[in-house]
Design a protein around this motif. Structure first.
Motif, PDB file in Angstrom:
ATOM      1  N   PRO A 129       0.823  -1.210   0.000  1.00 59.86           N
ATOM      2  CA  PRO A 129       0.000   0.000   0.000  1.00 59.86           C
ATOM      3  C   PRO A 129       0.852   1.254   0.000  1.00 59.86           C
ATOM      4  CG  PRO A 129       0.000  -1.040   2.170  1.00 59.86           C
ATOM      5  CD  PRO A 129       0.665  -2.000   1.229  1.00 59.86           C
ATOM      6  N   GLU A 133      -2.591   5.650   1.251  1.00 60.83           N
ATOM      7  CA  GLU A 133      -3.547   4.651   1.724  1.00 60.83           C
ATOM      8  C   GLU A 133      -3.365   4.388   3.211  1.00 60.83           C
ATOM      9  OE1 GLU A 133      -2.653   1.392  -0.790  1.00 60.83           O
ATOM     10  OE2 GLU A 133      -3.948   2.069  -2.421  1.00 60.83           O
ATOM     11  N   ARG A 136      -4.746   7.468   5.241  1.00 57.91           N
ATOM     12  CA  ARG A 136      -6.213   7.527   5.230  1.00 57.91           C
ATOM     13  C   ARG A 136      -6.824   6.398   6.050  1.00 57.91           C
ATOM     14  NH1 ARG A 136      -8.540   8.001  -0.646  1.00 57.91           N
ATOM     15  NH2 ARG A 136     -10.404   8.373   0.607  1.00 57.91           N
ATOM     16  N   ARG A 137      -6.231   5.209   5.967  1.00 66.73           N
ATOM     17  CA  ARG A 137      -6.721   4.089   6.762  1.00 66.73           C
ATOM     18  C   ARG A 137      -6.524   4.356   8.250  1.00 66.73           C
ATOM     19  NH1 ARG A 137      -3.795  -1.180   5.156  1.00 66.73           N
ATOM     20  NH2 ARG A 137      -4.543  -0.433   3.140  1.00 66.73           N
ATOM     21  N   ALA A 207      -9.606   5.787  -5.924  1.00 64.53           N
ATOM     22  CA  ALA A 207      -8.552   4.765  -5.932  1.00 64.53           C
ATOM     23  C   ALA A 207      -7.616   4.955  -7.101  1.00 64.53           C
ATOM     24  CB  ALA A 207      -9.182   3.369  -5.972  1.00 64.53           C
ATOM     25  N   GLU A 210      -5.414   7.856  -6.347  1.00 68.02           N
ATOM     26  CA  GLU A 210      -4.501   7.525  -5.273  1.00 68.02           C
ATOM     27  C   GLU A 210      -3.299   6.748  -5.785  1.00 68.02           C
ATOM     28  OE1 GLU A 210      -6.109   6.562  -1.159  1.00 68.02           O
ATOM     29  OE2 GLU A 210      -5.427   4.643  -1.894  1.00 68.02           O
ATOM     30  N   ASP A 211      -3.557   5.919  -6.801  1.00 68.14           N
ATOM     31  CA  ASP A 211      -2.451   5.121  -7.349  1.00 68.14           C
ATOM     32  C   ASP A 211      -1.412   6.004  -8.020  1.00 68.14           C
ATOM     33  OD1 ASP A 211      -3.649   2.884  -6.430  1.00 68.14           O
ATOM     34  OD2 ASP A 211      -4.641   2.380  -8.317  1.00 68.14           O
TER      35      ASP A 211
END
Length: 219
Positions: A129, A133, A136-137, A207, A210-211
């Motif tokens: 990740p 990510e 945010r998680r 997503a 984000e990548d």
């Protein structure tokens, strides 16, 4: 009227004085140059450290384009081989042409050989990740305001192999705030971050975006 002549003893004394003065100036110049070299060698590590931090911040902000590479150190610069004298006979010209042709033929093979290694390195990076990510998680799991130092400490304990820095985490958080993926609040002189209250509608789009954000901790 007879001309005044200089005796050998006086000439010797003049030469001794001149040589002594020149030697003294030479020693002083050497000392000055050594001092400058020492000062430059002390400045170089600090500049290299700042370069690494700036590259990480550039990647965290999503700035595209290759990062500026540091100049090659003088001691690592390749020393050109001495030029070979050209042969006067026809056999020497023939050998030179054959060598040039062999180098031209072998040159395109090097980029092709590097492609599998580059693909393997890219696949290894995308398997884990990204820092975005993880942040945010972490904000979603905590559910309460957290400072950049607290987030960096928690992620550093959970992922010690990534070498997560507080400065990089802070820059990444500011990028999330600018994209409305995180909220920022201030309590006195401290700044805290939380996950956004409203759910994000386009999960697939987020997503994908984000990548595209590189992971500065793995740079």
């Amino acid at each position: 009227m007879p001309e005044k002549t200089t005796s050998p003893t006086e000439l010797t004394a003049q030469y001794i004085t001149q040589v002594t003065d020149d030697l003294d100036r030479n020693v002083k110049e050497q000392d000055r140059i050594r001092g400058e070299i020492t000062s430059l060698q002390e400045q170089l590590p600090a500049l290299q450290h700042d370069h690494t931090v700036l590259v990480n911040m550039q990647q965290a902000l999503g700035i595209t384009g290759p990062p500026a590479e540091p100049a090659i150190a003088p001691e690592s610069a390749a020393v050109p081989s001495p030029r070979q004298p050209a042969s006067a006979g026809p056999s020497g010209r023939g050998k030179a042409r054959k060598t040039t042709a062999a180098k031209t033929t072998a040159a395109p093979a090097s980029p092709v050989a590097k492609k599998p290694a580059a693909r393997a390195a890219t696949a290894g990076k995308t398997a884990q990740p990204t820092l975005v990510e993880l942040i945010r998680r972490h904000l979603a799991e905590e559910g309460e305001p957290r400072s950049a130092a607290e987030i960096a400490a928690s992620l550093g304990q959970a992922h010690p192999e990534r070498g997560i820095k507080t400065k990089v985490v802070r820059v990444t958080l500011e990028g999330l705030v600018a994209k409305s993926r995180a909220e920022r609040s201030k309590q006195g002189a401290s700044v805290f971050y939380t996950a956004p209250d409203a759910p994000e509608p386009a999960a697939d789009t987020e997503a994908t975006e984000e990548d595209t954000v590189p992971d500065p901790s793995t740079a």
